[in-house]
Design a protein around this motif. Sequence first.
Motif, mmCIF file in Angstrom:
data_model
loop_
_atom_site.group_PDB
_atom_site.id
_atom_site.type_symbol
_atom_site.label_atom_id
_atom_site.label_comp_id
_atom_site.label_asym_id
_atom_site.label_seq_id
_atom_site.Cartn_x
_atom_site.Cartn_y
_atom_site.Cartn_z
ATOM 1 N N THR A 52 0.830 -1.206 0.000
ATOM 2 C CA THR A 52 0.000 0.000 0.000
ATOM 3 C C THR A 52 0.862 1.252 0.000
ATOM 4 N N ILE A 53 1.869 1.284 0.854
ATOM 5 C CA ILE A 53 2.758 2.450 0.918
ATOM 6 C C ILE A 53 3.400 2.714 -0.440
ATOM 7 N N LYS A 54 3.913 1.671 -1.074
ATOM 8 C CA LYS A 54 4.574 1.847 -2.374
ATOM 9 C C LYS A 54 3.618 2.408 -3.421
ATOM 10 N N SER A 55 2.353 1.980 -3.386
ATOM 11 C CA SER A 55 1.400 2.461 -4.380
ATOM 12 C C SER A 55 1.122 3.953 -4.218
ATOM 13 N N VAL A 56 1.330 4.466 -2.997
ATOM 14 C CA VAL A 56 1.123 5.896 -2.744
ATOM 15 C C VAL A 56 2.372 6.702 -3.080
ATOM 16 N N ILE A 57 3.518 6.278 -2.570
ATOM 17 C CA ILE A 57 4.720 7.097 -2.725
ATOM 18 C C ILE A 57 5.282 7.059 -4.143
ATOM 19 N N CYS A 58 4.812 6.116 -4.960
ATOM 20 C CA CYS A 58 5.264 6.044 -6.355
ATOM 21 C C CYS A 58 4.376 6.849 -7.305
ATOM 22 N N GLN A 59 3.380 7.557 -6.786
ATOM 23 C CA GLN A 59 2.513 8.356 -7.639
ATOM 24 C C GLN A 59 3.296 9.475 -8.338
ATOM 25 N N THR A 60 2.960 9.703 -9.585
ATOM 26 C CA THR A 60 3.623 10.776 -10.342
ATOM 27 C C THR A 60 3.084 12.149 -9.963
ATOM 28 N N TYR A 61 1.905 12.199 -9.355
ATOM 29 C CA TYR A 61 1.316 13.475 -8.953
ATOM 30 C C TYR A 61 2.114 14.053 -7.786
ATOM 31 N N PRO A 62 2.576 15.312 -7.893
ATOM 32 C CA PRO A 62 3.526 15.822 -6.890
ATOM 33 C C PRO A 62 2.903 16.380 -5.614
ATOM 34 N N TYR A 63 1.601 16.650 -5.624
ATOM 35 C CA TYR A 63 1.003 17.370 -4.496
ATOM 36 C C TYR A 63 0.217 16.409 -3.599
ATOM 37 N N ILE A 64 0.947 15.550 -2.919
ATOM 38 C CA ILE A 64 0.334 14.534 -2.063
ATOM 39 C C ILE A 64 0.871 14.660 -0.639
ATOM 40 N N GLU A 65 -0.047 14.692 0.301
ATOM 41 C CA GLU A 65 0.271 14.589 1.719
ATOM 42 C C GLU A 65 -0.120 13.173 2.148
ATOM 43 N N TYR A 66 0.831 12.431 2.698
ATOM 44 C CA TYR A 66 0.564 11.032 3.038
ATOM 45 C C TYR A 66 0.615 10.844 4.551
ATOM 46 N N LEU A 67 -0.507 10.390 5.120
ATOM 47 C CA LEU A 67 -0.620 10.143 6.549
ATOM 48 C C LEU A 67 -0.879 8.662 6.800
ATOM 49 N N ILE A 68 -0.215 8.098 7.780
ATOM 50 C CA ILE A 68 -0.478 6.718 8.191
ATOM 51 C C ILE A 68 -0.886 6.719 9.664
ATOM 52 N N ILE A 69 -2.031 6.114 9.935
ATOM 53 C CA ILE A 69 -2.554 6.017 11.291
ATOM 54 C C ILE A 69 -2.521 4.547 11.694
ATOM 55 N N ASP A 70 -1.578 4.206 12.556
ATOM 56 C CA ASP A 70 -1.408 2.821 13.008
ATOM 57 C C ASP A 70 -2.006 2.663 14.403
ATOM 58 N N GLY A 71 -2.678 1.530 14.614
ATOM 59 C CA GLY A 71 -3.374 1.298 15.876
ATOM 60 C C GLY A 71 -2.537 0.620 16.933
ATOM 61 N N ASN A 72 -1.244 0.974 17.013
ATOM 62 C CA ASN A 72 -0.319 0.375 17.984
ATOM 63 C C ASN A 72 -0.007 -1.080 17.627
ATOM 64 N N SER A 73 0.370 -1.298 16.387
ATOM 65 C CA SER A 73 0.694 -2.638 15.896
ATOM 66 C C SER A 73 1.892 -3.228 16.625
ATOM 67 N N THR A 74 1.884 -4.554 16.741
ATOM 68 C CA THR A 74 2.970 -5.251 17.432
ATOM 69 C C THR A 74 3.604 -6.342 16.562
ATOM 70 N N ASP A 75 3.252 -6.392 15.273
ATOM 71 C CA ASP A 75 3.689 -7.502 14.412
ATOM 72 C C ASP A 75 4.787 -7.119 13.433
ATOM 73 N N GLY A 76 5.358 -5.946 13.564
ATOM 74 C CA GLY A 76 6.385 -5.501 12.627
ATOM 75 C C GLY A 76 5.898 -4.449 11.655
ATOM 76 N N THR A 77 4.606 -4.129 11.689
ATOM 77 C CA THR A 77 4.051 -3.108 10.795
ATOM 78 C C THR A 77 4.764 -1.771 10.965
ATOM 79 N N VAL A 78 5.015 -1.390 12.212
ATOM 80 C CA VAL A 78 5.644 -0.098 12.488
ATOM 81 C C VAL A 78 7.052 -0.052 11.904
ATOM 82 N N ASP A 79 7.762 -1.171 11.917
ATOM 83 C CA ASP A 79 9.103 -1.209 11.334
ATOM 84 C C ASP A 79 9.056 -0.924 9.842
#
Length: 250
Positions: free
Chosen positions: A22-49
């Motif tokens: 999911t992250i790659k699909s956002v940060i690889c966008q050609t459109y330059p005016y993007i603010e990207y926010l991630i809201i994690d629910g206190n993950s413990t499985d390596g997601t935060v890494d």
Amino acid sequence: MSTSTLTIITVVYNNVRDIERTIKSVICQTYPYIEYLIIDGNSTDGTVDVIKRYGEHISEWISEPDKGIYDAMNKGLGRATGDYVLFMNSGDEIYAEDTVAQVFASAPDADIYYGETEMYDADWQSIGLRRHAIPPQFNWRSFRFGMNISHQAIYIRRSIAGRYDLRYQLSADIDWIIRAAKKANKVVNTRRLVAKYLVGGMSKKRHWQSLKERFCIFTKHYGLLPNIVNHLIIAINLAIYYIRHGKSND
């Protein structure tokens, strides 16, 4: 070319398997005016890494307990500063690298842009388009026969996007979109695939609760008697679909 800023919000909890895609699909966008926010629910499985690994490409991210997915989405809305907002939750993808650019190039200054969604299974194999085709022209009444635009496939002007109603645990996105659509003056069908959606979320696992919430939401917006009639039509259309295809994709 549009210079509108799009805030893309990803909500995630313990999904180390899919968050990177999911992250790659956002940060690889050609459109330059993007603010990207991630809201994690206190993950413990390596997601935060994984999130930290892409930190330089993320405008802001937090990891803390929440009261459910829609509470997390409200946190994202509270931090958003863009002209438009789009939710691309963990496991889903923006369809192609130029999708956001193509969405804003489709027409100037709309209140809502929307498009079609391709469905994917747990092995990330395409299972085709949603059963409910998007309407040629969407308005707040368009959901009366079922949700026909995916949450991941609708870009809404932030000034008309309210907060999610936390009374609904599984279907608050439907209520959220309808409320925004009631305020929209210009709605644009981009006439293209804009999102890839990973099936099998909580609304699938708790299907009956989701259906009850949808019935309440539709009754609130459309009235009880029209909603009952609309659900009879939904049931007939679903039966016809089962007969023809033997399966159902939402």
